[in-house]
Design an enzyme around this catalytic site. Structure first.
Site, PDB file in Angstrom:
ATOM      1  CG  LEU A   1      -2.173   0.906   1.022  1.00  0.00           C
ATOM      2  CD1 LEU A   1      -3.162   0.313   0.031  1.00  0.00           C
ATOM      3  CD2 LEU A   1      -2.876   1.156   2.366  1.00  0.00           C
ATOM      4  N   GLY A   2       1.730   1.348  -1.019  1.00  0.00           N
ATOM      5  CA  GLY A   2       2.515   2.567  -1.239  1.00  0.00           C
ATOM      6  C   GLY A   2       1.677   3.537  -2.056  1.00  0.00           C
ATOM      7  NE  ARG A   3       5.611   7.213  -4.258  1.00  0.00           N
ATOM      8  CZ  ARG A   3       6.845   7.611  -3.967  1.00  0.00           C
ATOM      9  NH1 ARG A   3       7.067   8.831  -3.568  1.00  0.00           N
ATOM     10  NH2 ARG A   3       7.874   6.791  -4.106  1.00  0.00           N
ATOM     11  CB  ILE A   4       1.240   2.436  -7.366  1.00  0.00           C
ATOM     12  CG1 ILE A   4       2.136   3.412  -8.150  1.00  0.00           C
ATOM     13  CG2 ILE A   4       0.364   1.616  -8.326  1.00  0.00           C
ATOM     14  CD1 ILE A   4       3.204   2.765  -9.017  1.00  0.00           C
TER      15      ILE A   4
ATOM     16  CB  ILE B   1       0.204  -2.641 -12.235  1.00  0.00           C
ATOM     17  CG1 ILE B   1      -0.351  -2.556 -10.809  1.00  0.00           C
ATOM     18  CG2 ILE B   1      -0.905  -2.868 -13.247  1.00  0.00           C
ATOM     19  CD1 ILE B   1      -1.310  -1.385 -10.575  1.00  0.00           C
TER      20      ILE B   1
ATOM     21  NE  ARG C   1      10.566  -3.038 -12.626  1.00  0.00           N
ATOM     22  CZ  ARG C   1       9.968  -1.889 -12.969  1.00  0.00           C
ATOM     23  NH1 ARG C   1       8.687  -1.865 -13.243  1.00  0.00           N
ATOM     24  NH2 ARG C   1      10.663  -0.780 -13.065  1.00  0.00           N
TER      25      ARG C   1
ATOM     26  CG  ASP D   1       1.634  -3.308 -17.669  1.00  0.00           C
ATOM     27  OD1 ASP D   1       1.397  -3.382 -18.900  1.00  0.00           O
ATOM     28  OD2 ASP D   1       2.199  -2.335 -17.147  1.00  0.00           O
TER      29      ASP D   1
ATOM     30  CD  GLU E   1       8.737  -6.324 -18.724  1.00  0.00           C
ATOM     31  OE1 GLU E   1       7.854  -6.859 -18.047  1.00  0.00           O
ATOM     32  OE2 GLU E   1       8.909  -5.095 -18.791  1.00  0.00           O
TER      33      GLU E   1
ATOM     34  CG  HIS F   1       6.528  -2.717 -18.408  1.00  0.00           C
ATOM     35  ND1 HIS F   1       7.676  -3.203 -17.859  1.00  0.00           N
ATOM     36  CD2 HIS F   1       6.194  -1.635 -17.645  1.00  0.00           C
ATOM     37  CE1 HIS F   1       8.042  -2.460 -16.821  1.00  0.00           C
ATOM     38  NE2 HIS F   1       7.140  -1.492 -16.672  1.00  0.00           N
TER      39      HIS F   1
END
Ligand code: 8YV
Length: 315
Positions: free
Chosen positions: A153-156, A232, A234, A258, A263, A281
């Site tokens: 639960l960081g920024r993203i 979303i 890594r 993603d 990749e 990505h």
């Protein structure tokens, strides 16, 4: 005064390249046929690296550049930059946080909706005449009101959770510790428990050696045959072999991804599955965000060469 030389690890949009070439001599390693020879030729003069999140900069490269002072990452993730090698050499590192947060969260939500409602298949159903020939499209699963888990639960992760609230979902999250800003969300420390309590599990944590395969076989199995995994962040955060096996056997319901190991050369087993949505990505891939990311890369470089404080330092 002569322009400082920088090493560009991969293509940037033209609008960024024009600006970079105005201020620096830009050495494009990705255009070189023989990369080692290219590095050997320019090594002494290179003072900065401009790279991308997924390309980073290896210890082997950093060690070959005696004049290197700073690495500016076009991306929030800096897991592909060898920070130990940078610390040893006193090389500074910057990234592009914040400016991409909302777009990455948007794509995660879009992937959940598209996959849960079967929109890729539905598009095909219209275009290939199945609608006309067979009538109603097979029923899919609801999103609103169901249980979502956010791993990191960081920024993203926080922006993903905020958006999920708009779908009246029950939201739980896992992180190193409970967050004071996580109002109305349940903290579940153990990722396996989080997965057990989730219909949709979002992987939104910054990747590092410590988070490698945090989405383990046990997490994937706890999410289960009705669950969906959305990544979303890594690929390294997920045990990809366990994920493939679970998607193939039905131990996991579906996935929306993603990012992939190796990749863009993803494991072809993904392409044989119809319970996975694959994306190239591009979570940060809007014109607005990519322009802001490019500007932040340049502003960090400019601050460094002006002897000013870096805007968004990692180290
Ligand atoms: C890429 C990313 O940098 O922010 C990150 O960490 O991985 C992305 O934003 C972007 O795809 C450009 O390569």
């Amino acid at each position: 005064m002569s322009k400082p030389e920088i090493l560009l690890m991969g293509p940037y949009p033209d609008w960024d390249l024009v600006e970079l070439e105005d201020r620096y001599v830009v050495r494009k390693i990705f255009e070189a046929e023989d990369r080692d020879a290219f590095v050997a030729q320019h090594a002494g003069a290179i003072r900065a690296i401009a790279t991308r999140g997924e390309l980073g900069a290896s210890a082997a490269l950093i060690e070959k550049l005696p004049s290197l002072e700073v690495i500016s990452v076009y991306g929030v993730g800096y897991d592909a930059v060898d920070l130990d090698a940078c610390r040893k050499r006193g090389v500074r590192v910057t990234n592009t946080p914040d400016v991409l947060t909302n777009d990455v969260a948007d794509l995660g939500i879009a992937m959940m909706l598209v996959q849960s409602r079967g929109m890729i298949g539905a598009e095909r159903w219209v275009r290939d005449g199945s609608w006309m020939a067979n009538g109603l499209y097979p029923l899919k699963r609801r999103v609103w009101g169901r249980r979502a888990g956010v791993l990191g639960l960081g920024r993203i992760g926080f922006e993903v959770a905020k958006r999920l609230g708009g779908f009246d979902m029950e939201i739980a999250y896992s992180d190193i510790e409970a967050k004071s800003y996580a109002q109305g969300m349940t903290f579940i420390a153990d990722p396996v428990e989080l997965a057990r309590h989730s219909d949709f599990l979002f992987v939104t944590l910054a990747a590092s050696a410590a988070t490698r395969h945090i989405v383990s076989r046990a997490v994937i199995e706890a999410l289960g045959p009705e669950g969906m995994l959305i990544n979303i962040s890594r690929a390294s955060n997920i045990d990809e072999e366990a994920l493939l096996e679970a998607l193939e056997s039905g131990a996991l319901g579906s996935a929306a991804l993603d990012v992939f190991e190796k990749e863009p050369n993803l494991d072809p087993r993904f392409l044989a599955l119809d319970n996975v949505l694959v994306q190239p990505h591009h979570a940060s891939g809007t014109i607005e965000t990519r322009k802001a990311m490019g500007k932040l890369v340049r502003d960090n470089l400019a601050a460094h060469f002006a002897g000013a404080a870096l805007l968004t330092p990692v180290i």
